[in-house]
Structure formats: C-alpha cells, structure tokens
Design an enzyme around this catalytic site. Structure first.
Site, PDB file in Angstrom:
ATOM      1  N   ARG A   1      -8.857   4.746  -8.357  1.00 16.31           N
ATOM      2  CA  ARG A   1      -8.555   4.158  -9.479  1.00 16.31           C
ATOM      3  C   ARG A   1      -9.853   3.609 -10.424  1.00 16.31           C
ATOM      4  O   ARG A   1     -10.485   2.690  -9.936  1.00 16.31           O
ATOM      5  CB  ARG A   1      -7.860   3.124  -9.316  1.00 16.31           C
TER       6      ARG A   1
ATOM      7  N   HIS B   1       3.345   7.546  -5.627  1.00 15.22           N
ATOM      8  CA  HIS B   1       2.696   6.194  -5.649  1.00 15.22           C
ATOM      9  C   HIS B   1       2.189   5.845  -7.120  1.00 15.22           C
ATOM     10  O   HIS B   1       1.153   5.276  -7.246  1.00 15.22           O
ATOM     11  CB  HIS B   1       1.353   6.134  -4.746  1.00 15.22           C
TER      12      HIS B   1
ATOM     13  N   LYS C   1       8.292   6.946   2.264  1.00 14.19           N
ATOM     14  CA  LYS C   1       8.045   7.320   0.794  1.00 14.19           C
ATOM     15  C   LYS C   1       6.689   7.805   0.584  1.00 14.19           C
ATOM     16  O   LYS C   1       5.929   7.576   1.017  1.00 14.19           O
ATOM     17  CB  LYS C   1       8.085   5.484   0.230  1.00 14.19           C
TER      18      LYS C   1
ATOM     19  N   THR D   1       5.251   4.154   3.597  1.00 18.10           N
ATOM     20  CA  THR D   1       4.543   4.558   2.596  1.00 18.10           C
ATOM     21  C   THR D   1       3.674   5.449   3.293  1.00 18.10           C
ATOM     22  O   THR D   1       2.770   4.984   4.439  1.00 18.10           O
ATOM     23  CB  THR D   1       3.668   3.639   1.779  1.00 18.10           C
TER      24      THR D   1
ATOM     25  N   TYR E   1       2.772  -0.229   5.500  1.00 23.60           N
ATOM     26  CA  TYR E   1       1.501   0.802   5.750  1.00 23.60           C
ATOM     27  C   TYR E   1       1.212   0.481   7.226  1.00 23.60           C
ATOM     28  O   TYR E   1       1.413  -0.523   7.716  1.00 23.60           O
ATOM     29  CB  TYR E   1       0.209   0.182   4.938  1.00 23.60           C
TER      30      TYR E   1
ATOM     31  N   SER F   1       6.521  -5.272  -1.058  1.00 25.03           N
ATOM     32  CA  SER F   1       5.391  -4.680  -0.735  1.00 25.03           C
ATOM     33  C   SER F   1       4.664  -5.349   0.674  1.00 25.03           C
ATOM     34  O   SER F   1       4.792  -6.745   0.563  1.00 25.03           O
ATOM     35  CB  SER F   1       4.327  -4.597  -1.697  1.00 25.03           C
TER      36      SER F   1
HETATM   37  C1  HOC Z   1      -5.217  -3.707  -0.503  1.00 25.11           C
HETATM   38  C2  HOC Z   1      -5.045  -2.226  -0.550  1.00 25.11           C
HETATM   39  O1  HOC Z   1       0.501   0.101  -3.279  1.00 25.11           O
HETATM   40  C3  HOC Z   1      -1.155  -0.161  -4.842  1.00 25.11           C
HETATM   41  C4  HOC Z   1      -0.394  -1.029  -3.906  1.00 25.11           C
HETATM   42  C5  HOC Z   1      -1.332  -1.320  -2.822  1.00 25.11           C
HETATM   43  C6  HOC Z   1      -2.221  -0.404  -2.397  1.00 25.11           C
HETATM   44  C7  HOC Z   1      -3.017  -0.807  -1.104  1.00 25.11           C
HETATM   45  C8  HOC Z   1      -4.027  -1.981  -1.491  1.00 25.11           C
HETATM   46  O2  HOC Z   1      -2.062  -0.771  -5.573  1.00 25.11           O
HETATM   47  O3  HOC Z   1      -1.155   1.014  -5.103  1.00 25.11           O
END
Ligand code: HOC
Length: 364
Positions: A166, A253, A229, A157, A131, A108
């Site tokens: 989240r 994801h 992806k 991605t 990214y 990553s």
């Molecule tokens: C700092 C930003 O793919 C996830 C990873 C990272 C995503 C970007 C985080 O946590 O899904």
C-alpha cells in the site's frame, strides 16, 4: 457540501475533511496501481437491471438471516482495523450502530477497542475476525476470548500471508497505533523507521505458512462456526466446503492485498456455483449503493459486508454516521426492490440483473 450527506460518496467526502491525511489514506488506499480498488466499484456499474412490472410492492421486506440470526437487512459490517483512527470512540461506536440497526458487526482482530470492550458496549450480534499469527498460542487466546465474550462466529481472513503493498502507507510511514487486543499477549512494537509500520508488523507476526490443513486446527480449538474470508476462485471455494467452513466471504480485502485480482462482484457467481448451496456465500468490496446490495443478492450472495462506507460514517459523525450510512443503503435497497418488482429478498433472482457480456438468449 451543503446540508446532510445523501449518499455514501458524500460521507466519504466528509471523512476526507475530518481525518488527518495519513488516516484517510490508510482507510481509502488500495494496493499498488489500485486497479482492483477502482474495479471493485466500477464492476457494479456494469451490471444493469431487468426489473419486473405489475408486482405488488406495497410492502417490502428486506430482512434476512445469517447463520440463523435474524437481521434487518442483508448488510453487515465488515472487519476493518483501527477504528479509533477514524473516531475517538472507535469500534464501540461502530458496534452500537450495528446494534441499533439490528445487523451484525464483524470485529477485526486489529481493533483499537478490545474484544471485551466491544462486547460489553452493546448487544449487537458480533462475529470475530481472525488472522493466524506465528504464535498459535496468541491466535488461540484471541479465539477463546471471542468465544467467552459471546461472539457468534470466527471469520478467518486467508488473504494476508504478507501485507499488500500500500504505497500511501509506505509514503506516510503509517504508524502502528491502537491495536488493543494484543496488550499483554504480544508486542506491537516495530523497529523499522522506513515505510509502513503495518507492513513490518504483519511480516513479523502473521503466519505465512498457514494452509488448508490448519483449518482443522482452528476447528479443534473452537466450537464457533468458521467463515473463511478472502476466497476468489471456485477451486478455493470447493476446498473451503471440504474442510467444513460454515460460510464463505468473497473478498479481495478491499483491494488492499493483491492488485489485479478481479472485482469481487465479478467472481461471486463462480464461487456460488462451486459451493452449490452447501454453505452461504457473502461478499464485500465496492458496495456503495443499495443497488449494489441488490446486484450481489441477485448473483447469489446471502448478504454483503460494508467496510469503507462504515468507516466514512464513523469518521464523519461517529455512531450516528454509521447508522446513517446503514440506513441510506437500506433505503436505497428498499427502493431498488420496489422498482424491480421484488417484495422480499427471496424474490430477488438471477434474472433480475444483466451482466455486461450476457446475451439475451442466455437469459431464457
Ligand atoms: C497491523 C497489520 O485488515 C487492513 C486491515 C489490517 C491488516 C493488518 C495490519 O489494513 O487491511
């Protein structure tokens, strides 16, 4: 739990015991209602087998090739961020496990060990996940570093114009530690005191104007093959082939972006048909068993990528844990192939599985 873990779910339980709640929640959490999070796993359970009998399965060969690289099994390591939150050795331990297991690790760009540290720590075949950032210069420098350090493909991605919501990370005010690839390139400091720092960082940094024509830009700055992806529809699969990608990863994801996207295994066939064999198709999301790997291959994937299972192994037992997780999945895949009458991955066909709504007639 008594004794050694015997499956990925038991490794998850060990990871839960080993990690601070904030870190465990970061890895395991999905977006919003977490419908897709559950579905990614549940949808595999709705697929059953059509095993063939009286096939010589005294020798099972589950090795395969990905972009011309031979790997021991169709199981690769998906990109996931911040492995040092799971284990002090971070991505170096994961990469070493990939090397010993003779498989491919996708590093990553949000890693807690640098592109260079991972490259010099092992001889695994490595791909680099990207990214695209508001600063094209930062993106280009990361790609060039990956290329210089022997990474064999770029995995772009495309499902994060913004970070998914989240809620566990918002509640825990998830901190932004350990993103190492940006040192000297761009600040990872975020000012907000509320909510997830990851979200704030992504909003400030990720290029949400990225679109199909930008794949041309990416192709112009690297000789490496580009995998895309985050594809979930036939429309995007066709576009991806048109813009010249070398492969497609069907992915939502890990259910961390748009909730209520379908489970990846349920859209795999749509993408595979759209692509028509022009490029390989891979899948991540919800793989917890060797039977899941078999089902993905039967529905047209060339290989799967595992994200959370590798993190569970890493959190529980470091490099050894990641190796054990990969080995468990291989053992389960081998058994599934033997019991289904498939001595090699080429023998696994669409007719070896039955999806939920399939009528007997449509199989003939
Ligand atoms: C700092 C930003 O793919 C996830 C990873 C990272 C995503 C970007 C985080 O946590 O899904």
């Amino acid at each position: 739990m008594e004794g050694e873990p015997v499956n990925v779910n038991e490794f998850q339980e060990l990871a839960r015991q080993a990690l601070p709640k904030m870190h465990y929640d970061y890895y395991t959490g999905g977006a919003e209602d977490q419908y897709t999070l559950k579905e990614n796993v549940e949808a595999f359970r709705r697929i059953t087998f059509r095993p063939r009998m009286l096939v010589d399965v005294s020798r099972i060969d589950f090795s395969t090739t990905v972009l011309g690289y031979n790997i021991s099994a169709p199981i690769m390591i998906a990109p996931s961020g911040l492995h040092k939150l799971a284990h002090p050795e971070g991505e170096i331990a994961t990469a070493r496990a990939a090397a010993v297991s003779n498989t491919i690790m996708v590093l990553s760009s949000m890693s807690s060990c640098t592109i260079e540290e991972v490259a010099s720590s092992c001889n695994a075949v490595r791909f680099f996940q990207l990214y695209v950032y508001k600063s094209r210069d930062v993106s280009a420098q990361l790609v060039q570093r990956a290329e210089r350090n022997g990474y064999k493909a770029i995995v772009l991605t495309v499902d994060v114009p913004r970070l998914g919501r989240r809620e566990a990370d918002i509640k825990s005010k998830m901190i932004l530690l350990q993103i190492k690839n940006f040192e000297g390139l761009s600040s990872t400091k975020v000012d907000n005191d509320d909510g997830s720092k990851l979200e704030a960082f992504a909003k400030r940094t990720f290029d949400d104007s990225l679109c199909w024509r930008d794949i041309g830009w990416l192709r112009s700055i690297t000789k490496l093959p580009i995998l895309i992806k985050g594809v979930l529809t036939r429309e995007d699969a066709i576009k991806a082939v048109e813009v010249g990608v070398a492969g497609i990863v069907v992915s939502n994801h890990g259910a961390r972006q748009l909730d209520y996207t379908p489970a990846t295994i349920t859209v795999l066939e749509e993408v595979v048909h759209a692509v028509g064999g022009k490029v390989p198709v891979f899948l991540d999301g919800g793989v917890r068993r060797g039977t899941d790997v078999f089902k993905a291959l039967a529905l047209g994937a060339q290989a799967v990528l595992i994200g959370r299972p590798a993190i569970y192994g890493l959190a529980a037992k470091g490099e050894y844990g990641v190796r054990k997780v990969i080995q468990m999945l291989k053992d389960e895949l081998e058994l599934t192939m033997a019991l289904s009458g498939c001595p090699s991955v080429k023998d696994i066909t669409r007719s070896h599985v039955r999806t939920q709504h399939e009528k007997f007639h449509s199989m003939l």
